[in-house]
Design an enzyme around this catalytic site. Sequence first.
Site, PDB file in Angstrom:
ATOM      1  CG  ASN A 239      -1.827  -1.240   1.211  1.00 55.13           C
ATOM      2  OD1 ASN A 239      -1.719  -2.042   2.133  1.00 55.13           O
ATOM      3  ND2 ASN A 239      -2.645  -1.430   0.199  1.00 55.13           N
TER       4      ASN A 239
ATOM      5  CB  ILE B  44       0.575   6.234   2.583  1.00 52.72           C
ATOM      6  CG1 ILE B  44       2.037   6.430   2.997  1.00 52.72           C
ATOM      7  CG2 ILE B  44      -0.080   5.112   3.382  1.00 52.72           C
ATOM      8  CD1 ILE B  44       2.211   7.110   4.338  1.00 52.72           C
ATOM      9  CB  CYS B  45      -2.765   3.229  -1.122  1.00 49.01           C
ATOM     10  SG  CYS B  45      -4.427   2.870  -1.689  1.00 49.01           S
ATOM     11  CG  LEU B  46      -4.333   4.556   5.793  1.00 48.31           C
ATOM     12  CD1 LEU B  46      -4.521   3.068   6.065  1.00 48.31           C
ATOM     13  CD2 LEU B  46      -3.379   5.155   6.814  1.00 48.31           C
TER      14      LEU B  46
ATOM     15  CB  SER C 156      -6.509  -0.938  -1.942  1.00 47.67           C
ATOM     16  OG  SER C 156      -6.387   0.387  -2.392  1.00 47.67           O
TER      17      SER C 156
END
Length: 167
Positions: free
Chosen positions: A80, A87-89, A120
Site C-alpha cells: 500500500n 500511502i494508499c490508506l 488496494s
Amino acid sequence: MSTPARKRLMRDFRRLQTDPPAGISGCPREDNILLWNAVIFGPDDTPWDGGTFRLTITFSEDYPNKAPVVRFVSRMFHPNIYNDGAICLDILQNQWSPVYDIAAVLTSIQSLLNDPNPNSPANSEAARLFAENMGEYVRRVREVVENSWDEDGGASAVDAAGAGAGN
C-alpha cells in the site's frame, strides 16, 4: 498569524509530546508548522521490527477538515505504499474525518505496515509477493528494515523528530 489549522496543529503537537503513542513521533519544522517530519518504528514482533522509517506530513490551512499529505521519505516495500512514498490508506483519502489527529494518522500508518490491504495495491510487486510468496515478501521487507538505518540522516531524523519519546 494564528489560523484554526495552526491552532489545531499546535494542539496535536502538544498531545504528541505529552502522551506519545509507542513507536511514533512527529514534530513541525522550525520554520513552518504546516510541514512536519515524522518517524515510525516498525512494530515489534513483525518483519518490520527494528526499522526506523522517516515521513513528511504536509498540512493545508484546511486542516483538520482536509487530510494531510503523508509520504515516506524512507525507501519502502509494501503493498500500500507507492514507489514515491505516497500511502494508499483510506483515512488519508475517502475516509478522512476531522476527528483524526496526527497521532491517529501515524498510528494507522504504523498498523498498516504489518496489516496491508492487498486488494488496494499501490505496489503491485509487493502485493503479489504478499499474496503468493510470503517468504520472499518478508525477505524484501527485512532488506528495507536493514537499509532504514543506513539512509542519509536516518539517526538524525529520529533525533529531530524526538522519536525517543514514543518508546
